[in-house]
Design a protein around this motif. Sequence first.
Motif, mmCIF file in Angstrom:
data_model
loop_
_atom_site.group_PDB
_atom_site.id
_atom_site.type_symbol
_atom_site.label_atom_id
_atom_site.label_comp_id
_atom_site.label_asym_id
_atom_site.label_seq_id
_atom_site.Cartn_x
_atom_site.Cartn_y
_atom_site.Cartn_z
ATOM 1 N N LEU A 81 0.817 -1.242 -0.082
ATOM 2 C CA LEU A 81 -0.153 -0.067 -0.042
ATOM 3 C C LEU A 81 0.895 1.110 0.085
ATOM 4 O O LEU A 81 0.556 2.256 -0.740
ATOM 5 C CB LEU A 81 -0.965 0.012 1.002
ATOM 6 N N GLN A 82 1.843 1.207 0.758
ATOM 7 C CA GLN A 82 2.817 2.458 0.916
ATOM 8 C C GLN A 82 3.389 2.494 -0.518
ATOM 9 O O GLN A 82 3.552 3.985 -1.001
ATOM 10 C CB GLN A 82 3.655 2.305 2.136
ATOM 11 N N THR A 83 4.014 1.456 -0.849
ATOM 12 C CA THR A 83 4.662 1.613 -2.255
ATOM 13 C C THR A 83 3.825 2.044 -3.236
ATOM 14 O O THR A 83 4.147 2.726 -4.166
ATOM 15 C CB THR A 83 5.351 0.167 -2.624
ATOM 16 N N ALA A 84 2.636 1.511 -3.475
ATOM 17 C CA ALA A 84 1.643 1.930 -4.294
ATOM 18 C C ALA A 84 1.309 3.322 -4.545
ATOM 19 O O ALA A 84 1.112 4.001 -5.357
ATOM 20 C CB ALA A 84 0.490 0.968 -4.502
ATOM 21 N N GLN A 85 1.268 3.824 -3.228
ATOM 22 C CA GLN A 85 0.836 5.481 -2.967
ATOM 23 C C GLN A 85 2.001 6.062 -3.471
ATOM 24 O O GLN A 85 1.794 7.148 -4.152
ATOM 25 C CB GLN A 85 0.627 5.405 -1.361
ATOM 26 N N THR A 108 -6.407 3.314 5.301
ATOM 27 C CA THR A 108 -5.344 2.779 5.634
ATOM 28 C C THR A 108 -4.125 3.097 5.428
ATOM 29 O O THR A 108 -3.359 3.353 6.170
ATOM 30 C CB THR A 108 -5.750 1.173 4.912
ATOM 31 N N VAL A 109 -3.720 3.557 3.939
ATOM 32 C CA VAL A 109 -2.437 4.115 3.614
ATOM 33 C C VAL A 109 -2.048 5.620 4.334
ATOM 34 O O VAL A 109 -1.084 5.630 4.557
ATOM 35 C CB VAL A 109 -2.529 4.195 2.014
ATOM 36 N N ARG A 110 -3.323 6.306 4.573
ATOM 37 C CA ARG A 110 -2.933 7.588 5.145
ATOM 38 C C ARG A 110 -2.304 7.099 6.587
ATOM 39 O O ARG A 110 -1.650 7.939 7.406
ATOM 40 C CB ARG A 110 -3.939 8.429 5.255
ATOM 41 N N GLN A 111 -2.708 6.227 7.427
ATOM 42 C CA GLN A 111 -2.491 5.920 8.712
ATOM 43 C C GLN A 111 -1.290 4.803 8.926
ATOM 44 O O GLN A 111 -0.778 4.804 9.941
ATOM 45 C CB GLN A 111 -3.394 5.450 9.520
ATOM 46 N N LEU A 112 -0.668 4.897 7.615
ATOM 47 C CA LEU A 112 0.520 3.891 7.610
ATOM 48 C C LEU A 112 1.545 4.636 7.244
ATOM 49 O O LEU A 112 1.761 5.604 6.325
ATOM 50 C CB LEU A 112 0.213 2.727 6.538
ATOM 51 N N PRO A 113 3.048 4.365 7.922
ATOM 52 C CA PRO A 113 3.128 3.338 8.918
ATOM 53 C C PRO A 113 2.583 3.980 10.280
ATOM 54 O O PRO A 113 2.588 4.973 10.634
ATOM 55 C CB PRO A 113 4.522 3.383 9.121
ATOM 56 N N SER A 114 2.286 2.908 11.060
ATOM 57 C CA SER A 114 1.457 3.284 12.297
ATOM 58 C C SER A 114 2.549 3.610 13.468
ATOM 59 O O SER A 114 3.649 2.978 13.551
ATOM 60 C CB SER A 114 0.154 2.179 12.756
#
Length: 416
Positions: free
Chosen positions: A96-100, A126-132
Motif C-alpha cells: 500500500l505504501q509503495t503503490a501510494q 489505511t494508507v494514510r495511517q501507515l506506518p502506524s
Amino acid sequence: MERTSLVPAGSRTIDSSVGFRAARRREALRAFMLAVPLLIFLAAAFIYPICKLLLSSVRSEEVSRALPNAALLLREWPGPPALPSPQVFEALAADLQTAQGEGSLAAAARRLNNYEPGFRTLLMKTVRQLPSASGLPPAEDLPRIDRRWGEVETWRLLKRAASPLTPDFLLTAIDRKVGPDGAVAPVEVSQKVYISAFLRTFAISGGVTLLCLILGYPVAYLLATLPARQSNLLMIFVIVPFWTSLLVRTTAWYVLLQPNGVVNSLLVGSGIVAEPVALMFNRTGVLIGMTHVLLPFMILANYAVMRGIPPVYGRAAISLGAHPAVAFLRVYVPQTMPGIGTGMFLVFVLALGYYITPALLGGAGDEMVSQIIALQMERQLNWGLAGALSVYLAAFTLVVYIVFNRLVGIDRLRLG
C-alpha cells in the motif's frame, strides 16, 4: 524445306501455363502490396482497439500490479473461514505504501470499489495511517485502523480482484456474481440493471426495424418500378440524409417534437388533439428519431434487389388468372426476401449500437446498452465492464447474422 520445331507441343503448353501462373502470382502480390497500408491502418485504428476492449472483459491487472506481494501470497490462502497469515498483512501494508508513492493505488482502489462500494475509502484511509506509530504488527494494526481488515469477506474480495484473469465483468454484465461459496448467483433485485438494458435495446432495435420495413418497402418498390429518370430524381431524397450529420438530424427532431414544436402545433391547430402530445423524452421520440435516420438503409437494400426482378413474372401470374394483390404477395414478395433480410439485418445491427438519438430524445426508461458502455468508459472508468457489455453485444450481433443468413440468405444478395 520446312523447318520443324524440335520442342514438343506438350512442353510449350506446360511452359505457357507455368508462365501464366507466375504472372497471376505477381499480380496478386502487387495487389496485396497496394492493400498493405490500408490493412495496417485498419489493424491499428480499428481492429486493435476493439480487440483490446474485448480482452479487458476478462483481464484485471490493476490490483496485482499495485499490490504484487500481497497478490502473490493471497493465491496460497485457502480462503474462508480463516483470515490470511500475518505475512499477508505485512505484504499488504508494504504494498500500500509503495503503490501510494508510485501512483498506482488509485487504479487498484477504483477496481476494488467495483466489487464493494467503500473499498476505495478503506484503502485510502489505511494508507494514510501507515506506518502506524502504535508499534503493533500489521496483522493487529490493520484491523485497528479499520475493522473490515479483520473480516474474511474483505480478504476474499481482495483475492478475487488480485487475479489477473477474472470472469467478474462478464458475470456482472448479465446481473450475476460469485458468492462467498464460489457459486454463481443472481445479484439483488435492486442491482439488476444490465439484463433489462439488453432487453430494452433489443425491443427498441426490433421496433425500429419493423417501422423501417413498413415505411421503406413501399418506397423501394416505387423507386424500382418508376422510369429511370423519375427514379433517379426521387433517389436523391433518399441519399441526401447521408450528407447531414447524425447529430444535426437528431437535434432537428428535438426541435420538431417538443411540446411547442412544429408537430404539436400542427396537431393542436388542426384539432386532432386538444393539448400537446408527449413526443419527447420517451420511447416514441426514440423510435421516430432512429427510424428517420435508419430508413435509407432499408430502402437501398430493398431497391438493390427489386430493380433486378423482371416485371414479366407478375404480368404472367396476372395473365394466368391471379389477382394483382395475390400475384404481388406470392410472386413478387418472395423474390425480394434477400433485400428484406439484408435491410432488416443492417437496420437492426446499426440500431443496437445507437447512442446519440436515445440520449437526446429518450427518457430514463429508454437507456440502451451503448449508452451504458459509454458511461462505464467515460465516467466510471470501468473498462472491464464496458468490454464485457461489448462482448455480449458483439456475440448477439453474430447470432443475428447467422439467423438472418439461414432464413433469407443475405449473403446471396443480388445486385443486378
